[in-house]
Design a protein around this motif. Sequence first.
Motif, PDB file in Angstrom:
ATOM      1  N   GLY A  49      70.198  29.075  28.504  1.00  0.00           N
ATOM      2  CA  GLY A  49      69.709  29.308  29.853  1.00  0.00           C
ATOM      3  C   GLY A  49      68.505  28.457  30.199  1.00  0.00           C
ATOM      4  O   GLY A  49      67.959  28.563  31.296  1.00  0.00           O
ATOM      5  N   MET A  50      68.071  27.617  29.257  1.00  0.00           N
ATOM      6  CA  MET A  50      66.952  26.720  29.548  1.00  0.00           C
ATOM      7  C   MET A  50      67.410  25.701  30.578  1.00  0.00           C
ATOM      8  O   MET A  50      68.588  25.444  30.739  1.00  0.00           O
ATOM      9  CB  MET A  50      66.491  25.997  28.282  1.00  0.00           C
ATOM     10  N   GLY A  51      66.455  25.116  31.230  1.00  0.00           N
ATOM     11  CA  GLY A  51      66.790  24.110  32.221  1.00  0.00           C
ATOM     12  C   GLY A  51      67.135  24.737  33.545  1.00  0.00           C
ATOM     13  O   GLY A  51      66.980  25.941  33.759  1.00  0.00           O
ATOM     14  N   SER A  52      67.636  23.912  34.420  1.00  0.00           N
ATOM     15  CA  SER A  52      67.963  24.393  35.758  1.00  0.00           C
ATOM     16  C   SER A  52      69.440  24.193  36.038  1.00  0.00           C
ATOM     17  O   SER A  52      70.099  23.366  35.414  1.00  0.00           O
ATOM     18  CB  SER A  52      67.125  23.628  36.789  1.00  0.00           C
ATOM     19  N   ARG A  53      69.922  24.972  36.982  1.00  0.00           N
ATOM     20  CA  ARG A  53      71.305  24.774  37.425  1.00  0.00           C
ATOM     21  C   ARG A  53      71.378  23.434  38.134  1.00  0.00           C
ATOM     22  O   ARG A  53      70.468  23.049  38.852  1.00  0.00           O
ATOM     23  CB  ARG A  53      71.755  25.881  38.352  1.00  0.00           C
ATOM     24  N   LEU A  64      76.932  24.738  36.012  1.00  0.00           N
ATOM     25  CA  LEU A  64      76.473  23.686  35.113  1.00  0.00           C
ATOM     26  C   LEU A  64      74.942  23.656  35.099  1.00  0.00           C
ATOM     27  O   LEU A  64      74.297  23.817  36.129  1.00  0.00           O
ATOM     28  CB  LEU A  64      77.012  22.331  35.589  1.00  0.00           C
ATOM     29  N   ARG A  65      74.381  23.479  33.924  1.00  0.00           N
ATOM     30  CA  ARG A  65      72.928  23.415  33.760  1.00  0.00           C
ATOM     31  C   ARG A  65      72.551  22.064  33.185  1.00  0.00           C
ATOM     32  O   ARG A  65      73.385  21.388  32.582  1.00  0.00           O
ATOM     33  CB  ARG A  65      72.447  24.534  32.846  1.00  0.00           C
ATOM     34  N   TYR A  79      75.327  21.116  30.506  1.00  0.00           N
ATOM     35  CA  TYR A  79      76.006  22.104  29.667  1.00  0.00           C
ATOM     36  C   TYR A  79      76.311  23.388  30.426  1.00  0.00           C
ATOM     37  O   TYR A  79      75.747  23.663  31.480  1.00  0.00           O
ATOM     38  CB  TYR A  79      75.164  22.422  28.434  1.00  0.00           C
ATOM     39  N   PHE A  80      77.237  24.155  29.856  1.00  0.00           N
ATOM     40  CA  PHE A  80      77.549  25.495  30.328  1.00  0.00           C
ATOM     41  C   PHE A  80      77.054  26.494  29.302  1.00  0.00           C
ATOM     42  O   PHE A  80      77.227  26.286  28.099  1.00  0.00           O
ATOM     43  CB  PHE A  80      79.062  25.712  30.496  1.00  0.00           C
ATOM     44  N   GLU A  81      76.480  27.563  29.780  1.00  0.00           N
ATOM     45  CA  GLU A  81      76.114  28.684  28.921  1.00  0.00           C
ATOM     46  C   GLU A  81      77.284  29.654  28.942  1.00  0.00           C
ATOM     47  O   GLU A  81      77.642  30.192  29.994  1.00  0.00           O
ATOM     48  CB  GLU A  81      74.842  29.347  29.448  1.00  0.00           C
TER      49      GLU A  81
END
Length: 105
Positions: A49-53, A64-65, A79-81
Amino acid sequence: MTKRIVITPKASLDIDGYFAYIAQENRDTALLFFDSVRKTFAQLARMSGMGSRYPVDNPRLQGLRKWAVKGFKRYLIFYFERDESIEIVRLLYAGQDIENILEQE
């Protein structure tokens, strides 16, 4: 909980390509890049979940993030969580036409 990392074939090719490109100028930097990618993936696995969409029009890529490779901030991990994994879709250089590249996924 540490999630499993799944690297798509395109993301694997991205990593290999950037490694080869960097190695043309400096092999030690290329090895450092590869190690930093690996460590950043491990960080994502521990703290998903780090980062932004990343906003995309492509419905297949909703959710996607993005997150930068540690020490190589111009290289972005997309990436996808997932429930039990992190799916690495692409690793792209910030100077590329990222929007166009991702629309073709």
